[in-house]
Design an enzyme around this catalytic site. Structure first.
Site, PDB file in Angstrom:
ATOM      1  N   LYS A  22       0.842  -1.210   0.000  1.00 47.46           N
ATOM      2  CA  LYS A  22       0.000   0.000   0.000  1.00 47.46           C
ATOM      3  C   LYS A  22       0.871   1.253   0.000  1.00 47.46           C
ATOM      4  CE  LYS A  22      -1.695   1.610   4.105  1.00 47.46           C
ATOM      5  NZ  LYS A  22      -1.335   3.015   4.399  1.00 47.46           N
ATOM      6  N   ASN A  23       1.847   1.279   0.904  1.00 45.74           N
ATOM      7  CA  ASN A  23       2.621   2.513   1.086  1.00 45.74           C
ATOM      8  C   ASN A  23       3.606   2.768  -0.055  1.00 45.74           C
ATOM      9  OD1 ASN A  23       1.203   3.011   3.360  1.00 45.74           O
ATOM     10  ND2 ASN A  23       2.825   2.457   4.800  1.00 45.74           N
ATOM     11  N   ARG A 100      -4.552  10.601   4.534  1.00 43.51           N
ATOM     12  CA  ARG A 100      -3.469  11.581   4.640  1.00 43.51           C
ATOM     13  C   ARG A 100      -2.529  11.536   3.445  1.00 43.51           C
ATOM     14  NH1 ARG A 100      -2.072  14.020   8.805  1.00 43.51           N
ATOM     15  NH2 ARG A 100       0.020  14.003   7.941  1.00 43.51           N
ATOM     16  N   CYS A 124      -4.661  12.498  12.936  1.00 42.20           N
ATOM     17  CA  CYS A 124      -5.437  11.250  12.895  1.00 42.20           C
ATOM     18  C   CYS A 124      -5.202  10.522  14.204  1.00 42.20           C
ATOM     19  CB  CYS A 124      -5.069  10.403  11.684  1.00 42.20           C
ATOM     20  SG  CYS A 124      -3.481   9.617  11.807  1.00 42.20           S
ATOM     21  N   ARG A 129       0.628  14.506  13.223  1.00 45.99           N
ATOM     22  CA  ARG A 129       1.131  14.323  11.869  1.00 45.99           C
ATOM     23  C   ARG A 129       1.109  15.608  11.033  1.00 45.99           C
ATOM     24  NH1 ARG A 129      -1.066   8.670   9.571  1.00 45.99           N
ATOM     25  NH2 ARG A 129       0.875   8.807   8.424  1.00 45.99           N
ATOM     26  N   PRO A 130       1.897  16.606  11.429  1.00 42.88           N
ATOM     27  CA  PRO A 130       1.941  17.841  10.638  1.00 42.88           C
ATOM     28  C   PRO A 130       2.594  17.611   9.272  1.00 42.88           C
ATOM     29  CG  PRO A 130       3.648  17.869  12.329  1.00 42.88           C
ATOM     30  CD  PRO A 130       2.844  16.619  12.555  1.00 42.88           C
ATOM     31  N   VAL A 131       2.489  18.601   8.378  1.00 45.24           N
ATOM     32  CA  VAL A 131       3.143  18.490   7.058  1.00 45.24           C
ATOM     33  C   VAL A 131       4.160  19.615   6.864  1.00 45.24           C
ATOM     34  CG1 VAL A 131       1.376  17.147   5.851  1.00 45.24           C
ATOM     35  CG2 VAL A 131       1.171  19.642   5.952  1.00 45.24           C
ATOM     36  N   ASP A 132       4.644  20.189   7.982  1.00 44.43           N
ATOM     37  CA  ASP A 132       5.579  21.317   7.900  1.00 44.43           C
ATOM     38  C   ASP A 132       6.844  20.965   7.105  1.00 44.43           C
ATOM     39  OD1 ASP A 132       5.936  19.579  10.167  1.00 44.43           O
ATOM     40  OD2 ASP A 132       7.497  20.917  10.893  1.00 44.43           O
ATOM     41  N   LEU A 133       7.314  19.727   7.216  1.00 43.53           N
ATOM     42  CA  LEU A 133       8.560  19.369   6.519  1.00 43.53           C
ATOM     43  C   LEU A 133       8.340  19.329   5.003  1.00 43.53           C
ATOM     44  CD1 LEU A 133       9.825  16.524   8.887  1.00 43.53           C
ATOM     45  CD2 LEU A 133      10.393  18.956   8.941  1.00 43.53           C
ATOM     46  N   ASP A 314       4.836   0.636  11.908  1.00 50.38           N
ATOM     47  CA  ASP A 314       3.620  -0.004  11.381  1.00 50.38           C
ATOM     48  C   ASP A 314       3.493  -1.470  11.793  1.00 50.38           C
ATOM     49  OD1 ASP A 314       3.070   2.404  10.234  1.00 50.38           O
ATOM     50  OD2 ASP A 314       3.478   1.803   8.168  1.00 50.38           O
ATOM     51  N   ILE A 336       8.073   7.044  16.904  1.00 51.75           N
ATOM     52  CA  ILE A 336       7.680   7.793  15.693  1.00 51.75           C
ATOM     53  C   ILE A 336       6.400   8.600  15.905  1.00 51.75           C
ATOM     54  CG2 ILE A 336       7.204   7.639  13.200  1.00 51.75           C
ATOM     55  CD1 ILE A 336       9.974   6.562  13.839  1.00 51.75           C
ATOM     56  N   ARG A 406      -8.490  -0.452   4.713  1.00 51.04           N
ATOM     57  CA  ARG A 406      -7.561   0.525   4.122  1.00 51.04           C
ATOM     58  C   ARG A 406      -6.266  -0.157   3.696  1.00 51.04           C
ATOM     59  NH1 ARG A 406      -5.337   4.601   7.729  1.00 51.04           N
ATOM     60  NH2 ARG A 406      -4.115   4.841   5.867  1.00 51.04           N
TER      61      ARG A 406
HETATM   62  C1  UD1 Z   1       1.249   6.253   3.299  1.00 53.46           C
HETATM   63  C2  UD1 Z   1       2.491   5.978   4.062  1.00 53.46           C
HETATM   64  O1  UD1 Z   1       3.531   5.676   3.501  1.00 53.46           O
HETATM   65  N1  UD1 Z   1       2.386   6.032   5.394  1.00 53.46           N
HETATM   66  C3  UD1 Z   1       3.546   5.725   6.191  1.00 53.46           C
HETATM   67  C4  UD1 Z   1       4.390   6.977   6.328  1.00 53.46           C
HETATM   68  O2  UD1 Z   1       3.575   7.989   6.894  1.00 53.46           O
HETATM   69  P1  UD1 Z   1       4.088   9.507   6.866  1.00 53.46           P
HETATM   70  O3  UD1 Z   1       4.836   9.747   5.615  1.00 53.46           O
HETATM   71  O4  UD1 Z   1       2.904  10.354   7.160  1.00 53.46           O
HETATM   72  O5  UD1 Z   1       5.055   9.508   8.117  1.00 53.46           O
HETATM   73  P2  UD1 Z   1       6.380  10.375   8.331  1.00 53.46           P
HETATM   74  O6  UD1 Z   1       7.560   9.519   8.066  1.00 53.46           O
HETATM   75  O7  UD1 Z   1       6.236  11.632   7.560  1.00 53.46           O
HETATM   76  O8  UD1 Z   1       6.275  10.694   9.877  1.00 53.46           O
HETATM   77  C5  UD1 Z   1       7.358  10.470  10.766  1.00 53.46           C
HETATM   78  C6  UD1 Z   1       7.307  11.470  11.886  1.00 53.46           C
HETATM   79  O9  UD1 Z   1       7.598  12.763  11.376  1.00 53.46           O
HETATM   80  C7  UD1 Z   1       6.613  13.694  11.768  1.00 53.46           C
HETATM   81  N2  UD1 Z   1       6.449  14.687  10.693  1.00 53.46           N
HETATM   82  C8  UD1 Z   1       6.240  14.264   9.423  1.00 53.46           C
HETATM   83  C9  UD1 Z   1       6.079  15.176   8.391  1.00 53.46           C
HETATM   84  C10 UD1 Z   1       6.129  16.534   8.696  1.00 53.46           C
HETATM   85  O10 UD1 Z   1       5.991  17.404   7.832  1.00 53.46           O
HETATM   86  N3  UD1 Z   1       6.355  16.925   9.986  1.00 53.46           N
HETATM   87  C11 UD1 Z   1       6.522  16.018  10.999  1.00 53.46           C
HETATM   88  O11 UD1 Z   1       6.726  16.402  12.150  1.00 53.46           O
HETATM   89  C12 UD1 Z   1       5.351  12.835  11.970  1.00 53.46           C
HETATM   90  O12 UD1 Z   1       4.388  13.470  12.786  1.00 53.46           O
HETATM   91  C13 UD1 Z   1       5.940  11.588  12.583  1.00 53.46           C
HETATM   92  O13 UD1 Z   1       6.132  11.785  13.956  1.00 53.46           O
HETATM   93  O14 UD1 Z   1       5.511   6.702   7.172  1.00 53.46           O
HETATM   94  C14 UD1 Z   1       5.165   6.317   8.515  1.00 53.46           C
HETATM   95  C15 UD1 Z   1       6.449   6.130   9.306  1.00 53.46           C
HETATM   96  O15 UD1 Z   1       7.142   5.040   8.826  1.00 53.46           O
HETATM   97  C16 UD1 Z   1       4.294   5.067   8.490  1.00 53.46           C
HETATM   98  O16 UD1 Z   1       3.830   4.805   9.786  1.00 53.46           O
HETATM   99  C17 UD1 Z   1       3.093   5.248   7.562  1.00 53.46           C
HETATM  100  O17 UD1 Z   1       2.436   4.009   7.390  1.00 53.46           O
HETATM  101  C1  PEP Z   2      -0.231   4.799   9.260  1.00 55.42           C
HETATM  102  C2  PEP Z   2      -0.423   4.132   8.116  1.00 55.42           C
HETATM  103  O1  PEP Z   2      -0.893   4.670   6.959  1.00 55.42           O
HETATM  104  P1  PEP Z   2      -1.191   6.232   6.655  1.00 55.42           P
HETATM  105  O2  PEP Z   2       0.109   6.947   6.681  1.00 55.42           O
HETATM  106  O3  PEP Z   2      -1.790   6.208   5.284  1.00 55.42           O
HETATM  107  O4  PEP Z   2      -2.145   6.715   7.729  1.00 55.42           O
HETATM  108  C3  PEP Z   2      -0.092   2.684   7.995  1.00 55.42           C
HETATM  109  O5  PEP Z   2      -0.028   2.182   6.857  1.00 55.42           O
HETATM  110  O6  PEP Z   2       0.092   2.025   9.033  1.00 55.42           O
END
Ligand code: UD1
Ligand code: PEP
Length: 428
Positions: A22-23, A100, A124, A129-133, A314, A336, A406
């Site tokens: 999926k990912n 997301r 969630c 889970r911010p998107v600032d990065l 995960d 994480i 999902r």
């Molecule tokens: C669709 C997908 O591939 N989802 C995976 C992806 O989620 P996703 O890509 O959302 O996870 P990230 O690796 O970005 O998150 C890691 C950490 O960084 C933080 N963070 C992230 C982005 C940002 O802009 N700012 C920030 O602070 C997050 O809150 C978290 O604490 O990687 C996660 C970590 O392996 C997995 O659990 C999810 O299953």
């Molecule tokens: C957290 C997961 O997915 P998503 O980042 O899409 O929420 C996941 O696959 O476990």
């Protein structure tokens, strides 16, 4: 709403074909926005998240054709995506809130169209889970970002320009968004402290197959030289390492033996090392991995989640469920996500003994799990409840199964094929 009913206590024996990841599939689908030619993805899993993203992409004007059917051999579906023209660079709240990962359209849309408007995905169950990065990274490539009315409004009228992005925290999604954006940016981009997850490398390999110039794939620094255009390609999605790990733990907790067809050990080293420590035997062949217990009960084992190549967050919930039946104590540290212990109160309902101490769950093992009605709060929490249910005495009913749908393709069918007492109860 559908529910899953499990009658536990049966050792699982048989084969399970591992589905496409999926990912990995989700970012690969958004990469199709980078070219006006057809991107053909095979081994695509049949999942609710894939359908959700297909819907998002079709709103941008992507034509999608699903050709293959999912088969027992694990061939998976084939999806053709063609973004001949981007008709709309806006991803609305109604589309993005369901998943997301929809935020992964931002980088490709900005790179191809010079502008994009994407709803902020919000938090969630597992964390804020911010998107600032993602946003700071795109700014480093010359994008202008405004946040207004719950939307990310991004523009780069003169096109994106290569730059250096040093991620303060490893982020899978931010690395993927920046990687895609940089392929069409002018000049060279360096992504430092990039995520090394196999799904990131899968995306990078597909982008290279589309004509991108990327160096350092698999490492923590990615160097991308922008190109004028990308072209179409045929690409096969990697097998799902999280699904693999989940069914490996189902085999171990029931004291059964499952052959996971198509599974790749190379993507799961840290988890397999922990399973080995806990008393689980994993034998590799050219067909996949066969998982069973070494002999006797499992042993309590400590785990700390980390970015790849560390133990995946995960699989944390599923490993916690597994450790409830092991001999001795296990300390499970989640580094994480700040709120990824939602499965624990539900495991308590099944007789597990687990205390939460900050970021660490302390599992006192050898619980005689008993079936109970439980509530799934997120995808992997749901999987951990299924694993516990398979080992528990009596009936477990997992509510809110849409979380499982999902990320787990035909879960009941796959487990049933190994002798599990599991069925879906259809709701309204
Ligand atoms: C669709 C997908 O591939 N989802 C995976 C992806 O989620 P996703 O890509 O959302 O996870 P990230 O690796 O970005 O998150 C890691 C950490 O960084 C933080 N963070 C992230 C982005 C940002 O802009 N700012 C920030 O602070 C997050 O809150 C978290 O604490 O990687 C996660 C970590 O392996 C997995 O659990 C999810 O299953
Ligand atoms: C957290 C997961 O997915 P998503 O980042 O899409 O929420 C996941 O696959 O476990």
């Amino acid at each position: 709403m559908d529910r899953i009913r499990i009658i536990g206590g049966r050792p699982l024996h048989g084969q399970i074909a591992v589905s496409g990841s999926k990912n990995a599939a989700l970012p690969l689908m958004t990469a199709a926005l980078l070219t006006d030619e057809t991107v053909k993805l095979s081994n695509l899993p049949h999942l609710a998240d894939i359908a959700t993203l297909a819907n998002v992409l079709s709103h941008h004007g992507v034509e999608l054709h699903m050709n293959g059917e999912t088969g027992d051999g694990g061939a998976g579906r084939v999806l053709e995506l063609r973004a001949g023209r981007i008709e709309n660079a806006r991803a609305s709240y109604d589309l993005v809130r369901k998943m997301r990962a929809s935020v992964l359209v931002l980088g490709p849309l900005l790179a191809r169209q010079g502008h994009a408007e994407v709803s902020l995905p919000g938090g969630c169950a597992i964390g804020t889970r911010p998107v600032d990065l993602h946003l700071r990274g795109l700014e480093a490539l010359g994008a202008r970002i405004d946040l207004a009315d719950g939307y990310i409004k991004a523009s780069a009228p003169g096109g994106l320009k290569g730059g250096e992005v040093v991620f303060p925290t490893v982020s899978v999604g931010a690395t993927e968004n920046l990687l895609m954006a940089a392929t069409l940016a002018e000049g060279e981009t360096r992504l430092v402290n990039a995520a090394r997850e196999p799904e990131v490398s899968d995306l990078a390999e597909c982008l290279v197959a589309m004509g991108a110039d990327i160096h350092g794939i698999g490492g923590d620094t990615l160097t991308i030289r922008g190109v004028g255009r990308l072209h179409g390609t045929d690409y096969a999605v990697i097998p799902d390492r999280i699904e693999t790990g989940t069914y490996a733990m189902a085999a171990a907790i029931t004291d059964g033996e499952i052959e996971l067809l198509g599974a790749r050990s190379a993507h799961l080293r840290a988890a397999l090392a922990k399973l080995d420590e806990a008393g689980v035997k994993v034998v590799e062949s050219n067909r996949g991995l066969t998982v069973s217990r070494k002999n006797g009960p499992l042993t309590g084992t400590d785990v700390e989640t980390d970015p790849y190549p560390g133990f995946p967050t995960d699989l944390q919930a599923q490993f916690t469920a597994l450790m409830t039946t092991a001999r001795g104590e296990s300390r499970i540290c989640e580094t994480i996500f700040e709120n990824r212990f939602m499965h624990i109160p539900e495991l308590h309902r099944m007789g597990a003994s687990i205390a939460i101490d900050g970021r660490t769950a302390v599992v006192r093992g050898q619980s005689a799990l008993r079936g109970a009605p439980v509530m799934a709060s997120d995808l992997r929490a749901s999987a951990s409840l299924v694993i516990a249910g398979l080992a528990a005495e009596g009936e477990t009913v997992v509510n809110r199964v849409y979380h499982l749908d999902r990320g787990y393709e035909r879960l009941e069918e796959k487990l049933c094929g190994c002798g599990a007492g599991i069925e879906r109860i259809r709701g309204d």
